[in-house]
Design a protein around this motif. Structure first.
Motif, PDB file in Angstrom:
ATOM      1  N   LYS B  48       8.651   0.963  16.488  1.00 35.46           N
ATOM      2  CA  LYS B  48       8.652  -0.474  16.800  1.00 35.46           C
ATOM      3  C   LYS B  48       7.219  -1.002  16.875  1.00 35.46           C
ATOM      4  O   LYS B  48       6.905  -2.046  16.299  1.00 35.46           O
ATOM      5  CB  LYS B  48       9.371  -0.678  18.136  1.00 35.46           C
ATOM      6  N   ASP B  49       6.383  -0.270  17.582  1.00 36.50           N
ATOM      7  CA  ASP B  49       4.980  -0.700  17.711  1.00 36.50           C
ATOM      8  C   ASP B  49       4.299  -0.781  16.345  1.00 36.50           C
ATOM      9  O   ASP B  49       3.639  -1.766  16.021  1.00 36.50           O
ATOM     10  CB  ASP B  49       4.211   0.279  18.607  1.00 36.50           C
ATOM     11  N   LEU B  50       4.466   0.271  15.563  1.00 34.30           N
ATOM     12  CA  LEU B  50       3.789   0.321  14.262  1.00 34.30           C
ATOM     13  C   LEU B  50       4.318  -0.734  13.311  1.00 34.30           C
ATOM     14  O   LEU B  50       3.608  -1.173  12.402  1.00 34.30           O
ATOM     15  CB  LEU B  50       3.931   1.717  13.649  1.00 34.30           C
ATOM     16  N   SER B  51       5.560  -1.154  13.523  1.00 31.14           N
ATOM     17  CA  SER B  51       6.121  -2.169  12.637  1.00 31.14           C
ATOM     18  C   SER B  51       5.374  -3.502  12.764  1.00 31.14           C
ATOM     19  O   SER B  51       5.363  -4.300  11.829  1.00 31.14           O
ATOM     20  CB  SER B  51       7.604  -2.371  12.936  1.00 31.14           C
ATOM     21  N   PHE B  52       4.727  -3.707  13.926  1.00 36.40           N
ATOM     22  CA  PHE B  52       3.952  -4.936  14.094  1.00 36.40           C
ATOM     23  C   PHE B  52       2.688  -4.935  13.234  1.00 36.40           C
ATOM     24  O   PHE B  52       2.093  -5.975  12.980  1.00 36.40           O
ATOM     25  CB  PHE B  52       3.557  -5.143  15.561  1.00 36.40           C
ATOM     26  N   LEU B  53       2.268  -3.753  12.823  1.00 38.68           N
ATOM     27  CA  LEU B  53       1.077  -3.652  11.970  1.00 38.68           C
ATOM     28  C   LEU B  53       1.435  -3.782  10.495  1.00 38.68           C
ATOM     29  O   LEU B  53       0.578  -3.742   9.627  1.00 38.68           O
ATOM     30  CB  LEU B  53       0.372  -2.311  12.174  1.00 38.68           C
ATOM     31  N   GLY B  54       2.742  -3.881  10.211  1.00 38.07           N
ATOM     32  CA  GLY B  54       3.209  -3.875   8.835  1.00 38.07           C
ATOM     33  C   GLY B  54       3.798  -2.510   8.519  1.00 38.07           C
ATOM     34  O   GLY B  54       3.776  -1.608   9.334  1.00 38.07           O
ATOM     35  N   SER B  55       4.324  -2.386   7.330  1.00 34.92           N
ATOM     36  CA  SER B  55       4.994  -1.138   6.959  1.00 34.92           C
ATOM     37  C   SER B  55       4.028  -0.201   6.259  1.00 34.92           C
ATOM     38  O   SER B  55       3.719  -0.378   5.099  1.00 34.92           O
ATOM     39  CB  SER B  55       6.178  -1.443   6.040  1.00 34.92           C
ATOM     40  N   HIS B  56       3.583   0.798   7.000  1.00 36.92           N
ATOM     41  CA  HIS B  56       2.624   1.729   6.410  1.00 36.92           C
ATOM     42  C   HIS B  56       3.195   3.131   6.317  1.00 36.92           C
ATOM     43  O   HIS B  56       2.508   4.052   5.910  1.00 36.92           O
ATOM     44  CB  HIS B  56       1.336   1.737   7.232  1.00 36.92           C
ATOM     45  N   GLY B  60      11.664   8.888   5.066  1.00 41.89           N
ATOM     46  CA  GLY B  60      11.954  10.259   4.698  1.00 41.89           C
ATOM     47  C   GLY B  60      10.743  11.166   4.759  1.00 41.89           C
ATOM     48  O   GLY B  60      10.866  12.385   4.744  1.00 41.89           O
ATOM     49  N   VAL B  61       9.552  10.577   4.853  1.00 45.88           N
ATOM     50  CA  VAL B  61       8.322  11.369   4.827  1.00 45.88           C
ATOM     51  C   VAL B  61       7.534  11.227   6.129  1.00 45.88           C
ATOM     52  O   VAL B  61       7.252  12.207   6.808  1.00 45.88           O
ATOM     53  CB  VAL B  61       7.423  10.947   3.634  1.00 45.88           C
ATOM     54  N   GLY B  62       7.205   9.986   6.480  1.00 44.74           N
ATOM     55  CA  GLY B  62       6.422   9.754   7.683  1.00 44.74           C
ATOM     56  C   GLY B  62       5.216   8.888   7.396  1.00 44.74           C
ATOM     57  O   GLY B  62       5.247   8.063   6.475  1.00 44.74           O
ATOM     58  N   TYR B  63       4.184   9.036   8.183  1.00 50.43           N
ATOM     59  CA  TYR B  63       2.983   8.223   8.034  1.00 50.43           C
ATOM     60  C   TYR B  63       1.818   9.073   7.537  1.00 50.43           C
ATOM     61  O   TYR B  63       1.673  10.234   7.925  1.00 50.43           O
ATOM     62  CB  TYR B  63       2.602   7.596   9.380  1.00 50.43           C
ATOM     63  N   ASP B  64       0.992   8.479   6.700  1.00 53.03           N
ATOM     64  CA  ASP B  64      -0.259   9.114   6.310  1.00 53.03           C
ATOM     65  C   ASP B  64      -1.251   8.901   7.450  1.00 53.03           C
ATOM     66  O   ASP B  64      -1.568   7.759   7.808  1.00 53.03           O
ATOM     67  CB  ASP B  64      -0.791   8.489   5.018  1.00 53.03           C
ATOM     68  N   ILE B  65      -1.700   9.978   8.028  1.00 52.00           N
ATOM     69  CA  ILE B  65      -2.492   9.880   9.250  1.00 52.00           C
ATOM     70  C   ILE B  65      -3.761   9.058   9.053  1.00 52.00           C
ATOM     71  O   ILE B  65      -4.042   8.132   9.819  1.00 52.00           O
ATOM     72  CB  ILE B  65      -2.832  11.285   9.793  1.00 52.00           C
ATOM     73  N   ASP B  66      -4.511   9.376   7.995  1.00 51.63           N
ATOM     74  CA  ASP B  66      -5.774   8.658   7.781  1.00 51.63           C
ATOM     75  C   ASP B  66      -5.544   7.172   7.546  1.00 51.63           C
ATOM     76  O   ASP B  66      -6.246   6.327   8.104  1.00 51.63           O
ATOM     77  CB  ASP B  66      -6.526   9.269   6.595  1.00 51.63           C
ATOM     78  N   GLU B  67      -4.516   6.866   6.745  1.00 50.94           N
ATOM     79  CA  GLU B  67      -4.249   5.462   6.438  1.00 50.94           C
ATOM     80  C   GLU B  67      -3.836   4.710   7.695  1.00 50.94           C
ATOM     81  O   GLU B  67      -4.284   3.597   7.956  1.00 50.94           O
ATOM     82  CB  GLU B  67      -3.154   5.368   5.369  1.00 50.94           C
ATOM     83  N   LEU B  68      -2.999   5.372   8.506  1.00 47.09           N
ATOM     84  CA  LEU B  68      -2.524   4.723   9.722  1.00 47.09           C
ATOM     85  C   LEU B  68      -3.678   4.491  10.700  1.00 47.09           C
ATOM     86  O   LEU B  68      -3.760   3.443  11.351  1.00 47.09           O
ATOM     87  CB  LEU B  68      -1.435   5.586  10.377  1.00 47.09           C
TER      88      LEU B  68
END
Lengths: 206, 206
Positions: B48-56, B60-68
């Motif tokens: 929910k929190d990250l959704s406020f930053l946009g969809s990054h 099925g995979v997750g988040y790219d740590i560096d990009e996030l």
DNA sequence: TAGATTGTTAATCGATTAACAATC
DNA sequence: TAGATTGTTAATCGATTAACAATC
């Protein structure tokens, strides 16, 4: 049946108390409006919060400052004292040890420990820094109830584990890391780094 | 249209960031579950929190740590730097000045001031303590943007007034008092004493 | 495809605010 | 009584949680 006080209310009670202490020098009565101004909240908020402590005000008049202070102190458990060990004798640990605000809340520092042999034996605010290796015996012999973690983040979890093993059930964690502990241990965190992050956000907003 | 990020979310972003930094040494991808574990919140909360930053993230995979991390840093304004004056060279002020966490958030301490003639001229972490009376010129000459108040509570309001008069528009108040400032000044407070009060409450509960 | 995980919705929960009857 | 202020209610607001369709 003990009334469950909302956590947001608990968090404001210490501020109300300080505010009341300030006012007590000039008056014996005050209104919710007065407290609200001193604490930086709304009067409705103050009345709502105080209602959880029971009805100690007088309609048309306000609250008796001394009586209200007694009530808040009772709720916050300020009638008790707690023995504290500070782990970490660096800048943060030193600042904490020197901090005079502890006595206000019934916290009595009984030891300061560190694992740096250069610091062990040195003096901080009247305390001689003791060896981290002695933590277990210090906790047992001096009946320590609270551990304050003022170490670098990398060491914090180990310290928490040692404190738990020694029988400490309350930890104030000043290191910017989430500690993993069992349910029997209650941990509170004060994280200056996070606060700086929030400040940075607000500064960068237009 | 800039998305308004809820304050509770903003308060968690610095923790997510630290957690991601820890994970970045061992992996390049992570799930909301991983972040949640490290930050001590639920996975739903993280998403929910990250959704406020946009969809990054990638389903099925997750988040790219560096990009996030880049995204969070951008939102928190960590691309900027801020010049800071610390007011108060006592234990708290010294601890703050020594605190290495500032650089992380782009805060650069450019002066430490005090009004105690015994402290003026002494050294703290490479800084020479300067006279509080010079605050105005220091703020102007060094383009100070943030004031950190690390004085006793009785002096805090005066310091805030002086900082405001000197043109500082952001204050981090470490004194346990509510400052009265105009709307043009934004104040954040970190109050160890209140935290101790909350801790005392939880300790005294059955 | 099958398994995994996001992004988002709707439901729930808790906290704040406004209003006002109670009452000193 | 008239004025003031509490204590409490109901309405509002915002944040969290659970669930799941979307989709990699």
């Amino acid at each position: 049946m003990k009334a469950p006080i909302p956590s947001a209310t608990v968090a404001r009670l210490p501020r109300y108390l300080r505010c009341l202490a300030d006012m007590s020098t000039v008056s014996s009565q005050c209104s919710s409006e007065h407290i609200a101004e001193g604490a930086g909240v709304t009067a409705a908020q103050v009345r709502k919060d105080l209602s959880f402590l029971g009805s100690h005000g007088t309609r048309g008049v306000g609250y008796d400052i001394d009586e209200l202070m007694v009530q808040i102190k009772a709720v916050l458990g300020m009638t008790k004292t707690f023995r504290v060990v500070v782990v970490g004798a660096g800048n943060l640990g030193s600042a904490i040890t020197n901090y005079r605000g502890f006595e206000t809340w019934g916290f009595e520092i009984v030891a300061v420990v560190d694992n740096d042999s250069n610091k062990i034996g040195s003096a901080i605010d009247g305390f001689t820094v003791e060896a981290f290796a002695s933590l277990g015996s210090i906790v047992a012999e001096r009946a320590v109830q609270i551990g304050i973690i003022a170490t670098p983040p990398a060491a914090a979890q180990l310290v928490a584990d040692e404190l738990t093993a020694a029988g400490v059930r309350s930890i104030l964690n000043l290191a910017p890391i989430v500690l993993k502990t069992g349910d029997e241990v209650s941990v509170r965190r004060v994280d200056l780094s996070t606060e700086l992050g929030i400040l940075a956000y607000h500064l960068s907003q237009p």
